[in-house]
Design an enzyme around this catalytic site. Structure first.
Site, short mmCIF file in Angstrom:
data_model
loop_
_atom_site.label_atom_id
_atom_site.label_comp_id
_atom_site.label_asym_id
_atom_site.label_seq_id
_atom_site.Cartn_x
_atom_site.Cartn_y
_atom_site.Cartn_z
N HIS A 178 0.90 -1.12 -0.05
CA HIS A 178 0.22 0.18 -0.03
C HIS A 178 0.76 1.39 0.00
O HIS A 178 0.38 2.33 0.30
CB HIS A 178 -0.91 -0.04 1.12
CG HIS A 178 -0.38 -0.27 2.57
ND1 HIS A 178 -1.01 -0.92 3.50
CD2 HIS A 178 0.85 0.02 3.23
CE1 HIS A 178 -0.31 -0.91 4.64
NE2 HIS A 178 1.05 -0.42 4.27
N ASP A 234 7.17 4.08 1.36
CA ASP A 234 8.32 3.43 2.06
C ASP A 234 9.71 3.49 1.45
O ASP A 234 10.81 3.44 1.95
CB ASP A 234 7.96 1.90 2.06
CG ASP A 234 6.94 1.59 3.20
OD1 ASP A 234 7.01 2.27 4.12
OD2 ASP A 234 6.30 0.76 2.85
#
Length: 470
Positions: free
Chosen positions: A182, A267
């Protein structure tokens, strides 16, 4: 339809997926069966009780089934979601406890945040000595069983390391696997900070898992990167993180943007070089007052939060068992949200494949010519369209910058290859060579000692035996 969630004892994530399925009209039918599978009986029971209650509150007729048997979960499944964290019965909260202990040993030998914190992979998902042996072993077992018992199913890899596992399963078994993450949602943080309406943005991200970049960024028909440049000039100095995870618009992200020529997303911002991670002071400089999530202060806090949330859900399941009138949406609104989807890509993917509800997603699939500079069979995180005919890759344009390819993607891809080489060869010398190339290493003796101590931890006995071949 049969949808199986392997590792459903994680409770929170499994319940989010159950909620998404129950609130998707085409899937919320009597013929839909969700199998919750886990080897941890207590957590599985809690997930089962709460999932049944949740679909009841959502007025959905889907059927919830629980099982501790992997074969039962896989047989005849249409979609298999692997979110499992290999369980060790000697450790009640095995994942975070083992991570903390291995990290402690690594730091004792001079490896800040442990040997599994690696350049361009600071997310530190290799909780089992670089090659992530138990995670790979489990995923490969699921894939082999799936080929025999559910050959038309999709294996939806969710547990980390998504990059290594998805690549290994495709390469070693040929199973039909797709990796999910995600992190792409970081794009919407960019839109929010810049005051842009997402509906008027034309955007694209691509790369590898935890290494994706905003290659196309247009707003109302014009290049939007000048808007980011303006924000950096006027607002970056005033930026403050709301929490340890809030790093998308951090100085680290903007510094990476300046060097690579495109903005890192999600990330990826955590996964820069050691420039941003030498110590806690350095982390705070680049990620704000918390220093991000990947440090010795915030990571233990996060693990404790996870433990408390899990315990709270288990207690809630017991309350529901005793009193069916309990309302989940009132007791735990962070998870049980009527009329609101989780934002995960899993259920839109399932609905697109099963019911031809065409949707644009960002998935980890084989390159297959999308990037001419990378092998066709390399698993990359790409923009795709999904429908009942399968997965259709978008053309990535503009191309990623030369610096992203040579300074980020290729080094990260090589690290993936090193980890798979360690797993496939069973050669401890490969683990040593990976660490020898770590900038924190000062001597070969340091490498030998840290690996000896980590592999001799009680819960790593199986890994130690695995690498005793050489």
């Amino acid at each position: 339809m049969k949808i199986s969630i392997i590792g459903a004892g994680s409770v929170r994530f499994a319940l989010q997926l159950v909620g998404d399925i129950a609130q998707t009209e085409e899937l919320s039918k009597e013929g839909t069966h969700i199998y919750l599978m886990d080897v941890h009986e207590g957590r599985l029971n809690a997930s089962y009780i709460l999932a049944k209650k949740y679909v009841e509150e959502l007025n959905s007729p889907i059927r919830i089934v629980k099982t501790e048997n992997l074969d039962e979960a896989i047989e005849g499944a249409d979609f298999i979601i692997n979110t499992a964290y290999p369980y060790d019965p000697r450790y009640h909260d095995s994942g975070s406890q083992r991570w903390d202990e291995v990290t402690k040993v690594g730091e004792k030998h001079g490896y800040y945040r442990g040997i599994d914190s690696q350049e361009l992979n600071m997310v530190s998902t290799y909780t089992y000595v670089l090659s992530s042996y138990p995670d790979l072993k489990l995923a490969l077992e699921i894939a082999e069983k799936m080929k025999k018992m559910a050959p038309k199913a999709y294996l939806m890899q969710t547990a980390n390391p998504v990059f290594e596992i998805t690549q290994a399963v495709r390469r070693l078994t040929g199973a039909n696997i797709v990796g999910f993450c995600h992190g792409v949602a970081g794009v919407y943080e960019v839109f929010e900070r810049l005051g842009l309406d997402p509906k008027e943005a034309d955007w694209q991200v691509a790369g590898v898992n935890h290494g994706i970049w905003l290659n196309r960024f247009r707003y109302r028909g014009k290049d939007a990167y000048p808007l980011l440049d303006e924000w950096i000039e006027k607002e970056l100095s005033k930026w403050r993180p709301k929490n340890p995870w809030d790093i998308q618009m951090s100085p680290a992200a903007m510094d990476m943007y300046r060097f690579y020529g495109m903005l890192p997303i999600g990330d990826t911002v955590r996964n820069g070089t050691w420039k941003y991670h030498y110590n806690l002071e350095t982390k705070k400089k680049w990620f704000g007052k918390f220093g991000g999530i990947d440090n010795e202060v915030e990571r233990p806090k996060f693990h404790e939060q996870l433990r408390k949330a899990r315990e709270r859900l288990i207690r809630l399941a017991e309350e529901v068992r005793k009193n069916p009138a309990v309302k989940l949406s009132e007791e735990f609104p962070e998870i049980f949200r009527k009329g609101e989807m989780s934002g995960e890509q899993h259920v839109p993917f399932i609905n697109a494949i099963a019911n031809n509800k065409r949707v644009r997603l960002f998935l980890n699939v084989e390159n297959q010519g999308t990037f001419k500079d990378f092998p066709d069979d390399l698993v990359m995180e790409l923009p795709v369209w999904v429908d009942s005919k399968g997965i259709h890759r978008e053309k990535v344009e503009p191309d990623l910058t030369h610096r992203i390819k040579i300074f980020y993607l290729w080094p990260r891809i090589l690290r993936m290859e090193w980890n798979l080489e360690a797993f496939v060869s069973k050669d401890r010398k490969v683990l040593e060579e990976i660490l020898i190339r770590d900038p924190r290493t000062r001597s070969y003796e340091q490498v030998v000692k840290v690996l000896d101590e980590i592999l001799n931890l009680p819960f790593n006995e199986e890994i130690r035996r695995y690498y005793e071949r050489f």
